[in-house]
Design a protein around this motif. Structure first.
Motif, PDB file in Angstrom:
ATOM      1  N   ASP A 170      77.304 -34.109  21.877  1.00  0.00           N
ATOM      2  CA  ASP A 170      77.940 -32.889  21.387  1.00  0.00           C
ATOM      3  C   ASP A 170      78.009 -32.835  19.865  1.00  0.00           C
ATOM      4  O   ASP A 170      78.159 -31.765  19.284  1.00  0.00           O
ATOM      5  CB  ASP A 170      79.349 -32.746  21.968  1.00  0.00           C
ATOM      6  CG  ASP A 170      79.348 -32.492  23.477  1.00  0.00           C
ATOM      7  OD1 ASP A 170      78.258 -32.254  24.033  1.00  0.00           O
ATOM      8  OD2 ASP A 170      80.433 -32.537  24.085  1.00  0.00           O
ATOM      9  N   LYS A 171      77.896 -33.972  19.223  1.00  0.00           N
ATOM     10  CA  LYS A 171      77.925 -34.020  17.757  1.00  0.00           C
ATOM     11  C   LYS A 171      76.560 -34.430  17.195  1.00  0.00           C
ATOM     12  O   LYS A 171      76.457 -34.857  16.054  1.00  0.00           O
ATOM     13  CB  LYS A 171      79.003 -34.990  17.291  1.00  0.00           C
ATOM     14  CG  LYS A 171      80.397 -34.499  17.637  1.00  0.00           C
ATOM     15  CD  LYS A 171      81.460 -35.436  17.140  1.00  0.00           C
ATOM     16  CE  LYS A 171      82.830 -34.893  17.547  1.00  0.00           C
ATOM     17  NZ  LYS A 171      83.898 -35.822  17.211  1.00  0.00           N
ATOM     18  N   GLY A 172      75.515 -34.322  18.017  1.00  0.00           N
ATOM     19  CA  GLY A 172      74.159 -34.609  17.548  1.00  0.00           C
ATOM     20  C   GLY A 172      73.799 -36.075  17.528  1.00  0.00           C
ATOM     21  O   GLY A 172      72.855 -36.473  16.857  1.00  0.00           O
ATOM     22  N   ALA A 173      74.520 -36.886  18.293  1.00  0.00           N
ATOM     23  CA  ALA A 173      74.245 -38.324  18.320  1.00  0.00           C
ATOM     24  C   ALA A 173      73.876 -38.765  19.732  1.00  0.00           C
ATOM     25  O   ALA A 173      74.150 -38.077  20.706  1.00  0.00           O
ATOM     26  CB  ALA A 173      75.479 -39.101  17.842  1.00  0.00           C
ATOM     27  N   THR A 174      73.257 -39.914  19.791  1.00  0.00           N
ATOM     28  CA  THR A 174      72.930 -40.545  21.067  1.00  0.00           C
ATOM     29  C   THR A 174      73.020 -42.054  20.868  1.00  0.00           C
ATOM     30  O   THR A 174      73.147 -42.531  19.742  1.00  0.00           O
ATOM     31  CB  THR A 174      71.535 -40.119  21.578  1.00  0.00           C
ATOM     32  OG1 THR A 174      71.366 -40.560  22.925  1.00  0.00           O
ATOM     33  CG2 THR A 174      70.407 -40.664  20.706  1.00  0.00           C
ATOM     34  N   ARG A 175      72.928 -42.769  21.957  1.00  0.00           N
ATOM     35  CA  ARG A 175      72.987 -44.234  21.859  1.00  0.00           C
ATOM     36  C   ARG A 175      71.633 -44.833  22.249  1.00  0.00           C
ATOM     37  O   ARG A 175      71.018 -44.413  23.223  1.00  0.00           O
ATOM     38  CB  ARG A 175      74.067 -44.779  22.785  1.00  0.00           C
ATOM     39  CG  ARG A 175      75.459 -44.548  22.261  1.00  0.00           C
ATOM     40  CD  ARG A 175      76.509 -45.353  23.025  1.00  0.00           C
ATOM     41  NE  ARG A 175      77.821 -45.099  22.484  1.00  0.00           N
ATOM     42  CZ  ARG A 175      78.642 -44.144  22.923  1.00  0.00           C
ATOM     43  NH1 ARG A 175      78.273 -43.375  23.914  1.00  0.00           N
ATOM     44  NH2 ARG A 175      79.816 -43.975  22.373  1.00  0.00           N
ATOM     45  N   LEU A 176      71.237 -45.823  21.472  1.00  0.00           N
ATOM     46  CA  LEU A 176      70.053 -46.602  21.822  1.00  0.00           C
ATOM     47  C   LEU A 176      70.424 -47.564  22.936  1.00  0.00           C
ATOM     48  O   LEU A 176      71.608 -47.721  23.275  1.00  0.00           O
ATOM     49  CB  LEU A 176      69.544 -47.371  20.596  1.00  0.00           C
ATOM     50  CG  LEU A 176      69.099 -46.518  19.402  1.00  0.00           C
ATOM     51  CD1 LEU A 176      68.693 -47.416  18.240  1.00  0.00           C
ATOM     52  CD2 LEU A 176      67.980 -45.580  19.791  1.00  0.00           C
ATOM     53  N   ALA A 177      69.447 -48.239  23.493  1.00  0.00           N
ATOM     54  CA  ALA A 177      69.692 -49.198  24.573  1.00  0.00           C
ATOM     55  C   ALA A 177      70.581 -50.349  24.114  1.00  0.00           C
ATOM     56  O   ALA A 177      71.244 -50.980  24.936  1.00  0.00           O
ATOM     57  CB  ALA A 177      68.373 -49.730  25.115  1.00  0.00           C
ATOM     58  N   THR A 178      70.627 -50.587  22.815  1.00  0.00           N
ATOM     59  CA  THR A 178      71.482 -51.650  22.262  1.00  0.00           C
ATOM     60  C   THR A 178      72.937 -51.213  22.161  1.00  0.00           C
ATOM     61  O   THR A 178      73.804 -52.028  21.859  1.00  0.00           O
ATOM     62  CB  THR A 178      71.008 -52.039  20.855  1.00  0.00           C
ATOM     63  OG1 THR A 178      71.065 -50.869  20.024  1.00  0.00           O
ATOM     64  CG2 THR A 178      69.603 -52.609  20.872  1.00  0.00           C
ATOM     65  N   GLY A 179      73.192 -49.928  22.365  1.00  0.00           N
ATOM     66  CA  GLY A 179      74.534 -49.393  22.208  1.00  0.00           C
ATOM     67  C   GLY A 179      74.766 -48.770  20.849  1.00  0.00           C
ATOM     68  O   GLY A 179      75.773 -48.099  20.634  1.00  0.00           O
ATOM     69  N   ALA A 180      73.851 -48.978  19.908  1.00  0.00           N
ATOM     70  CA  ALA A 180      73.985 -48.405  18.566  1.00  0.00           C
ATOM     71  C   ALA A 180      73.897 -46.881  18.639  1.00  0.00           C
ATOM     72  O   ALA A 180      73.070 -46.334  19.361  1.00  0.00           O
ATOM     73  CB  ALA A 180      72.890 -48.948  17.647  1.00  0.00           C
ATOM     74  N   THR A 181      74.760 -46.207  17.894  1.00  0.00           N
ATOM     75  CA  THR A 181      74.758 -44.755  17.835  1.00  0.00           C
ATOM     76  C   THR A 181      73.827 -44.304  16.714  1.00  0.00           C
ATOM     77  O   THR A 181      73.896 -44.814  15.596  1.00  0.00           O
ATOM     78  CB  THR A 181      76.183 -44.229  17.583  1.00  0.00           C
ATOM     79  OG1 THR A 181      77.032 -44.692  18.645  1.00  0.00           O
ATOM     80  CG2 THR A 181      76.213 -42.710  17.567  1.00  0.00           C
ATOM     81  N   VAL A 182      72.933 -43.350  17.033  1.00  0.00           N
ATOM     82  CA  VAL A 182      71.989 -42.804  16.053  1.00  0.00           C
ATOM     83  C   VAL A 182      71.913 -41.293  16.237  1.00  0.00           C
ATOM     84  O   VAL A 182      72.309 -40.759  17.269  1.00  0.00           O
ATOM     85  CB  VAL A 182      70.572 -43.418  16.206  1.00  0.00           C
ATOM     86  CG1 VAL A 182      70.574 -44.909  15.946  1.00  0.00           C
ATOM     87  CG2 VAL A 182      69.976 -43.103  17.566  1.00  0.00           C
TER      88      VAL A 182
END
Length: 189
Positions: A13-25
């Motif tokens: 909703d804020k233009g972010a997603t999580r990589l498989a590592t859990g890092a938000t990008v």
């Protein structure tokens, strides 16, 4: 095995997603763009498979599954302390298998005397579309690497061979190349 109990997370909703590592990008990051284009390629192959069967369809089915592996590889930036086999990564043996399939499918195709236009049978048209999306994924992966981020060697080689396989697969789907549509240079001048 992946378990998805909830489809929406509201993270996007804020233009972010999580990589498989859990890092938000950012959803606009080159890494997300790369594996997003791989996902698009997979969808195009799914459309092509509506018109294929037998051993050829089995090649495409395996390819679709491997594209999820490729997406997982791309969505998991390597860590310096990563042990071999710890994360799902594309292997050189998968690249070699694609090369063998390219050679096998290309073996019975007539030599090319002109560029092939995307089209012909429904399966071939979808495979040509998949090829162009795979090339886009490859270009984005190059930009990702040029930005200083890592893409594993086998994953990049797999991505590079993927469009070649999709090209010969499209020709195969065009009645072993007999239904290919060829470019006629300057024909409409």
């Amino acid at each position: 095995m992946v378990t998805l109990n909830r489809i929406y997370t509201r993270t996007g909703d804020k233009g972010a997603t999580r990589l498989a590592t859990g890092a938000t990008v950012s959803k606009a990051s080159l890494r997300v763009e790369t594996y997003g284009a791989v996902d698009e390629t997979n969808a195009c192959i799914g459309l092509a498979r509506l018109h294929t069967d037998g051993e050829f369809d089995a090649i495409l089915a395996r390819l679709q599954n491997e594209l999820f592996d490729l997406g997982a590889d791309l969505a998991t930036p390597a860590r310096p302390d990563e042990a071999p086999g710890q994360m799902l990564r594309i292997l050189d043996s998968q690249v070699a298998r694609i090369e063998a399939e390219i050679d096998s499918l290309n073996e019975n195709l007539p030599a090319l005397a002109s560029f092939v236009l995307p089209g012909g049978t429904p399966a071939a048209a979808a495979l040509h579309q998949a090829r162009t999306v795979a090339r886009r994924a490859e270009r984005i992966a190059v930009a990702l690497m040029e930005s200083g981020e890592e893409v594993s060697g086998p994953a990049f080689r797999y991505l590079n061979r993927l469009s070649d396989l999709l090209f010969v697969a499209a020709r195969h789907a065009n009645d072993q190349g007999r239904a290919d549509v060829f470019w006629k240079s300057g024909a409409t001048r």
